[in-house]
Design a protein around this motif. Structure first.
Motif, mmCIF file in Angstrom:
data_model
loop_
_atom_site.group_PDB
_atom_site.id
_atom_site.type_symbol
_atom_site.label_atom_id
_atom_site.label_comp_id
_atom_site.label_asym_id
_atom_site.label_seq_id
_atom_site.Cartn_x
_atom_site.Cartn_y
_atom_site.Cartn_z
ATOM 1 N N ALA B 215 3.949 1.368 33.326
ATOM 2 C CA ALA B 215 3.289 1.466 32.019
ATOM 3 C C ALA B 215 2.857 0.083 31.527
ATOM 4 C CB ALA B 215 4.224 2.131 31.011
ATOM 5 N N GLU B 216 3.718 -0.899 31.724
ATOM 6 C CA GLU B 216 3.390 -2.264 31.277
ATOM 7 C C GLU B 216 2.183 -2.826 32.020
ATOM 8 O OE1 GLU B 216 7.954 -3.626 30.450
ATOM 9 O OE2 GLU B 216 6.655 -5.073 31.470
ATOM 10 N N LEU B 217 2.144 -2.594 33.324
ATOM 11 C CA LEU B 217 1.013 -3.088 34.110
ATOM 12 C C LEU B 217 -0.286 -2.431 33.654
ATOM 13 C CD1 LEU B 217 2.141 -3.330 37.840
ATOM 14 C CD2 LEU B 217 1.671 -5.189 36.279
ATOM 15 N N HIS B 218 -0.224 -1.120 33.455
ATOM 16 C CA HIS B 218 -1.414 -0.407 32.969
ATOM 17 C C HIS B 218 -1.894 -1.028 31.661
ATOM 18 C CE1 HIS B 218 -1.989 2.644 35.925
ATOM 19 N NE2 HIS B 218 -0.825 3.228 35.743
ATOM 20 N N ALA B 219 -0.936 -1.240 30.759
ATOM 21 C CA ALA B 219 -1.286 -1.785 29.443
ATOM 22 C C ALA B 219 -1.911 -3.174 29.569
ATOM 23 C CB ALA B 219 -0.049 -1.829 28.549
ATOM 24 N N ALA B 220 -1.473 -3.929 30.570
ATOM 25 C CA ALA B 220 -1.982 -5.293 30.741
ATOM 26 C C ALA B 220 -3.254 -5.314 31.595
ATOM 27 C CB ALA B 220 -0.904 -6.170 31.369
ATOM 28 N N GLY B 221 -3.699 -4.146 32.012
ATOM 29 C CA GLY B 221 -4.920 -4.079 32.805
ATOM 30 C C GLY B 221 -4.745 -4.604 34.218
ATOM 31 N N LEU B 222 -3.520 -4.499 34.740
ATOM 32 C CA LEU B 222 -3.268 -4.972 36.099
ATOM 33 C C LEU B 222 -3.150 -3.769 37.042
ATOM 34 C CD1 LEU B 222 -0.730 -7.757 35.122
ATOM 35 C CD2 LEU B 222 -3.010 -8.126 36.077
ATOM 36 N N PRO B 223 -3.567 -3.961 38.304
ATOM 37 C CA PRO B 223 -3.670 -2.819 39.221
ATOM 38 C C PRO B 223 -2.338 -2.334 39.785
ATOM 39 C CG PRO B 223 -4.376 -4.844 40.305
ATOM 40 C CD PRO B 223 -4.016 -5.233 38.914
ATOM 41 N N VAL B 224 -1.969 -1.090 39.434
ATOM 42 C CA VAL B 224 -0.723 -0.504 39.917
ATOM 43 C C VAL B 224 -0.932 0.034 41.329
ATOM 44 C CG1 VAL B 224 0.959 1.342 39.534
ATOM 45 C CG2 VAL B 224 0.019 0.077 37.586
ATOM 46 N N GLY B 225 -0.018 -0.274 42.230
ATOM 47 C CA GLY B 225 -0.093 0.216 43.604
ATOM 48 C C GLY B 225 0.786 1.435 43.799
ATOM 49 N N GLY B 226 1.566 1.447 44.864
ATOM 50 C CA GLY B 226 2.404 2.595 45.156
ATOM 51 C C GLY B 226 3.854 2.356 44.788
ATOM 52 N N VAL B 227 4.649 3.434 44.901
ATOM 53 C CA VAL B 227 6.087 3.328 44.675
ATOM 54 C C VAL B 227 6.790 3.550 46.010
ATOM 55 C CG1 VAL B 227 8.084 4.386 43.564
ATOM 56 C CG2 VAL B 227 5.974 4.065 42.264
ATOM 57 N N PHE B 228 7.568 2.572 46.429
ATOM 58 C CA PHE B 228 8.344 2.696 47.670
ATOM 59 C C PHE B 228 9.778 3.062 47.305
ATOM 60 C CE2 PHE B 228 5.476 1.158 50.957
ATOM 61 C CZ PHE B 228 4.482 0.552 50.203
ATOM 62 N N ILE B 229 10.151 4.274 47.655
ATOM 63 C CA ILE B 229 11.518 4.723 47.380
ATOM 64 C C ILE B 229 12.365 4.301 48.576
ATOM 65 C CG2 ILE B 229 12.969 6.707 46.859
ATOM 66 C CD1 ILE B 229 10.388 8.150 45.935
ATOM 67 N N ASN B 230 13.256 3.372 48.329
ATOM 68 C CA ASN B 230 13.982 2.753 49.429
ATOM 69 C C ASN B 230 15.371 3.375 49.605
ATOM 70 O OD1 ASN B 230 14.274 0.932 51.522
ATOM 71 N ND2 ASN B 230 14.924 -0.766 50.212
ATOM 72 N N LYS B 301 5.878 11.344 37.739
ATOM 73 C CA LYS B 301 5.136 11.175 36.481
ATOM 74 C C LYS B 301 4.294 9.899 36.475
ATOM 75 C CE LYS B 301 8.905 12.555 33.935
ATOM 76 N NZ LYS B 301 9.821 12.114 32.932
ATOM 77 N N ALA B 302 4.678 8.921 37.294
ATOM 78 C CA ALA B 302 3.931 7.666 37.323
ATOM 79 C C ALA B 302 2.525 7.881 37.885
ATOM 80 C CB ALA B 302 4.670 6.622 38.146
ATOM 81 N N GLY B 303 2.345 8.964 38.624
ATOM 82 C CA GLY B 303 1.012 9.297 39.113
ATOM 83 C C GLY B 303 0.473 8.342 40.163
ATOM 84 N N THR B 304 1.349 7.663 40.882
ATOM 85 C CA THR B 304 0.890 6.767 41.945
ATOM 86 C C THR B 304 1.455 7.277 43.275
ATOM 87 O OG1 THR B 304 2.826 5.377 41.732
ATOM 88 C CG2 THR B 304 0.950 4.773 40.400
ATOM 89 N N PRO B 305 0.827 6.886 44.405
ATOM 90 C CA PRO B 305 1.353 7.335 45.696
ATOM 91 C C PRO B 305 2.805 6.905 45.869
ATOM 92 C CG PRO B 305 -0.787 6.284 45.962
ATOM 93 C CD PRO B 305 -0.377 6.054 44.542
ATOM 94 N N ARG B 306 3.583 7.766 46.510
ATOM 95 C CA ARG B 306 4.995 7.453 46.734
ATOM 96 C C ARG B 306 5.306 7.503 48.220
ATOM 97 N NH1 ARG B 306 4.412 10.929 42.944
ATOM 98 N NH2 ARG B 306 5.113 12.724 44.134
ATOM 99 N N TYR B 307 6.149 6.590 48.644
ATOM 100 C CA TYR B 307 6.545 6.536 50.050
ATOM 101 C C TYR B 307 8.058 6.494 50.101
ATOM 102 C CZ TYR B 307 1.804 4.816 49.776
ATOM 103 O OH TYR B 307 0.480 4.687 49.462
ATOM 104 N N GLU B 308 8.626 7.145 51.120
ATOM 105 C CA GLU B 308 10.087 7.156 51.223
ATOM 106 C C GLU B 308 10.530 6.395 52.458
ATOM 107 O OE1 GLU B 308 12.226 10.546 50.231
ATOM 108 O OE2 GLU B 308 10.998 10.929 48.439
ATOM 109 N N LEU B 309 11.429 5.453 52.260
ATOM 110 C CA LEU B 309 11.933 4.660 53.377
ATOM 111 C C LEU B 309 13.405 4.983 53.598
ATOM 112 C CD1 LEU B 309 10.252 1.256 52.462
ATOM 113 C CD2 LEU B 309 9.422 3.046 53.981
ATOM 114 N N PRO B 310 13.789 5.220 54.864
ATOM 115 C CA PRO B 310 15.158 5.670 55.132
ATOM 116 C C PRO B 310 16.199 4.575 54.915
ATOM 117 C CG PRO B 310 14.003 5.213 57.190
ATOM 118 C CD PRO B 310 12.990 5.052 56.083
ATOM 119 N N LEU B 311 17.392 5.005 54.562
ATOM 120 C CA LEU B 311 18.538 4.097 54.529
ATOM 121 C C LEU B 311 18.847 3.696 55.966
ATOM 122 C CD1 LEU B 311 20.996 2.931 52.863
ATOM 123 C CD2 LEU B 311 22.233 4.938 53.626
#
Lengths: 383, 334
Positions: B215-230, B301-311
């Motif tokens: 949300a902060e990045l969006h507000a600052a006009g900076l480009p949000v990428g993906g979410v890596f679930i580690n 809810k973040a609406g960005t691509p999500r990737y899952e990385l294994p333990l």
């Protein structure tokens, strides 16, 4: 062979009336703030008058202590009873506060400068940048606040959570760095024009100084340099007070009434940082109480090894029988492997620091939301 | 050059942030390997002086110098650079003002202390400025020197301020060289050629910080990428078993029978005791799985691509890095 470490006796530390300050430190994301809050609650419920100073706590954790705003004032936490949660027989109190670093900084300026000079400093663009965003300011102000709370004499135990820094050591270094800067040669160069009564800048200085000033002007622009000069000369008047306070707080941290608790998780990075911290505290002659390892995975069926468990699962799978048991055995094997890895990480620490007492807190499914959660962690810390 | 479509085609600066303890540096390193795979050249930069990259790749501390540290699958190269604000400042002075010989005097005078102490924005501008320079750099024939840059950035709580350099130096310099430099950096960081990725775990606090950071990045006009679930753990048990466990209806007797059949228990009492202990693990796992499901839903809810990385069973060692890189490629993140 499994190494063992001396046990960190949390209750002995909290109950000892000579313990006046507990500092929780460690790398980011290891549960420092939660540990500080849990220790505070436990100490209060064991009869002490406690204040927990937190820096930038997660929203829900703050809410669990009834903190809703960052207002730089200790607030009494409601619902504090006794360790069993019954509310019987406790004489203790728990207060909690969130650090407002800008306000803390403003207060120091106001305390040390006459009103006109204070106004000059507080309105300077440099001061505003320094007091609200300098990465070391938070550390400095946390230590300043700690000193204030201690001097007030209102609490017999202060528990402080250290800021989430780039490196866990920042809070020890930042005050000195700020002091060194304010005391340094560059500052004297920058102040020179003001001292010379504002006559042609740098004229009175030797060539070396002049070149540096020229370079700074080139890089920063003349206006910036002027702002800095104004700020520095105004600050000069209050600086003696600054340095003195920083030194007092530093001594306070070395005093026998202080106990450092290093917090880590059983992960390589966090353990490495913890080792580093333990060594650094020794160098600074700061009293280390011990290490808390959070989020440790254990198994209630630890007699059944990962290897046997896996072999049995394979056997059942090959026979096509007891699917449930096979899946549970696989799950158990994974858990045992994780526990073994965490044990290895811990042993790295124990080999290097065999005399440091350790307390463990097992991993829990959910984060802490309320006082009961904090109380549970306090109980686990003490066992 | 790879001809595969990925989610971030066209992005040349990958900024990787995450809450402490989420494995941000490991993911940044794996992403660099993944981006380099198939013959590309990638620079992995570190900005906080922690020497985390050296530790992840099991190397001695990195100097302020771009050096090759790893070969990617299929022949790409990963270079690394640990950006030191002091060196970056001297380089900046040399590049823009021809002031290299001043370096020693400046260092002696505490100019670096100055930059990092009193002028917080300046430090970040120097670091992001150096990174932007690498993004834009071309060789003599006009080709980009690096196909992509991956930055192991400051943690989520500080990322917006760190990247929002123009805002940050506003109090410091309204006009002048620093401001101009900041504007140049902003041009790179806020462009579609940049993506800020978040690393998180399926736990409440890191997920909340990720959502706040997005949300902060969006507000600052900076480009949000993906979410890596580690560090995602495999789902060990079928849903009905987990549901039963949560409702306290787990089938102990069936488990005990299975244990006996597998030769793990001496007698019925023994089998029952082990089954009891294992059932606790099942319940724990069931609670965790439920929590993870909830956190996954929050992240959606973040609406960005999500990737899952294994333990990784053995922790993030070098072999583990390549495993994560492969997973990142398989999911189309690189």
């Amino acid at each position: 062979m499994t190494k063992t470490a001396p046990v960190l006796d949390i209750d002995a530390i909290l109950d000892d009336e000579n313990t006046r300050i507990v500092v929780c430190c460690g790398s980011g994301g290891v549960g420092k703030t939660t540990t500080a809050a849990a220790l505070g609650l436990r100490a209060a419920e064991r009869g002490r008058s406690v204040v927990v100073l937190t820096v930038d706590p997660a929203k829900r954790l703050a809410q669990s202590m009834g903190l809703t705003e960052l207002d730089n004032v200790p607030r009494r936490v409601k619902g504090v009873g006794s360790p069993d949660g019954s509310g019987n027989g406790s004489r203790g109190e728990l207060h909690a506060m969130m650090l407002d670093m800008k306000r803390t900084f403003d207060e120091i300026i106001e305390a040390h400068a006459d009103p006109e000079r204070a106004r000059q400093i507080l309105t300077n663009p440099f001061y505003q940048s320094l007091s609200s965003s300098f990465s070391g300011t938070q550390e400095y102000m946390a230590m300043e606040k700690l000193g204030q709370l201690r001097r007030s004499g209102d609490w017999d135990l202060i528990i402080v959570d250290t800021p989430p820094s780039r490196s866990a050591l920042d809070f020890l270094d930042a005050p000195e760095r700020l002091g060194r800067f304010l005391d340094g040669r560059l500052i004297r160069v920058l102040m020179a024009p003001a001292k010379a009564g504002g006559r042609s800048a740098f004229k009175l200085l030797n060539a070396g100084f002049g070149i540096v000033a020229g370079a700074l002007t080139k890089v920063l622009g003349a206006q910036v340099l002027k702002d800095i000069q104004m700020f520095v000369s105004a600050l000069d008047a209050v600086f003696g007070g600054f340095r003195q306070r920083a030194e007092q707080t530093y001594k306070l941290l070395q005093a026998p009434g202080t106990a450092f608790v290093v917090v880590a998780t059983p992960e390589r990075d966090a353990i490495r940082e913890a080792s580093y911290f333990v060594e650094r505290l020794a160098e600074e002659r700061m009293p280390l109480a011990g290490l808390v390892i959070n989020r440790l995975h254990r198994s209630p069926a630890s007699a059944l090894s990962a290897a046997r468990s896996t072999a049995a699962a394979e056997d059942l799978e090959a026979r096509g029988e007891h699917e449930l048991a096979a899946a549970v055995l696989r799950l158990h094997a994974g858990r045992m492997q994780l526990a073994a890895r965490e044990q290895r990480e811990q042993e790295h620490f124990m080999s290097a620091h065999p005399t440091v007492p350790i307390a463990h807190v097992p991993a829990m499914a959910e984060d802490v939301h309320d006082l009961d959660g904090l109380r549970e962690i306090g109980g686990l810390l003490a066992t | 050059m790879s001809s595969r479509d990925t989610d971030w085609d066209g992005v040349r600066l990958h900024v990787v942030t995450g809450k402490g303890g989420t494995g941000k540096t490991t993911v940044a390193a794996a992403l660099a390997l993944a981006l380099a795979a198939g013959g590309r050249k990638v620079l992995l930069v570190e900005v906080e002086g922690r020497q985390g990259i050296a530790q992840v790749f099991d190397l001695p501390p990195l100097p302020y110098e771009e050096r090759k540290i790893a070969v990617a699958p299929g022949g790409g190269d990963v270079y690394a650079l640990a950006i030191d604000p002091e060196e970056a400042m001297l380089e900046y002075l040399e590049m823009f003002y021809g002031l290299k010989r001043m370096g020693k005097a400046l260092t002696r005078m505490g100019v670096v202390d100055f930059a990092t102490t009193i002028a917080p924005g300046l430090r970040d501008v120097l670091v992001t400025g150096k990174t932007s320079e690498a993004v834009r750099r071309r060789d003599r024939s006009g080709r980009r020197v690096y196909d992509a840059i991956v930055m192991d950035a400051p943690p989520t709580g500080r990322i917006t301020r760190f990247l929002n350099v123009t805002q940050e130096v506003a109090g410091l310099a309204r006009v002048g060289p620093v401001k101009n430099h900041a504007d140049l950096v902003r041009g790179v960081v806020a462009s579609p050629e940049t993506a800020v990725h978040f690393v998180t775990l399926l736990e409440e606090m890191p997920v909340q910080e990720t959502l706040d950071g997005v949300a902060e990045l969006h507000a600052a006009g900076l480009p949000v990428g993906g979410v890596f679930i580690n560090m995602v753990r495999p789902v060990g048990l079928p849903k009905p078993v987990l549901d039963a466990a949560v409702k306290n209806r787990f089938d102990h007797a069936e488990l005990a029978l299975g244990l006996k059949a597998a030769g793990l228990a001496g007698g019925p009492a023994d089998a029952s005791a082990i089954a009891q202990a294992l059932a606790e693990e099942v319940l724990d796992h069931a609670h965790r799985t439920r929590l993870e499901k909830r956190e996954r839903a929050s992240l959606a809810k973040a609406g960005t691509p999500r990737y899952e990385l294994p333990l990784l069973a053995d922790g993030a060692d070098l072999a583990g890095l390549y495993e994560l890189a492969e997973s990142i490629r398989a999911q189309g993140a690189a």
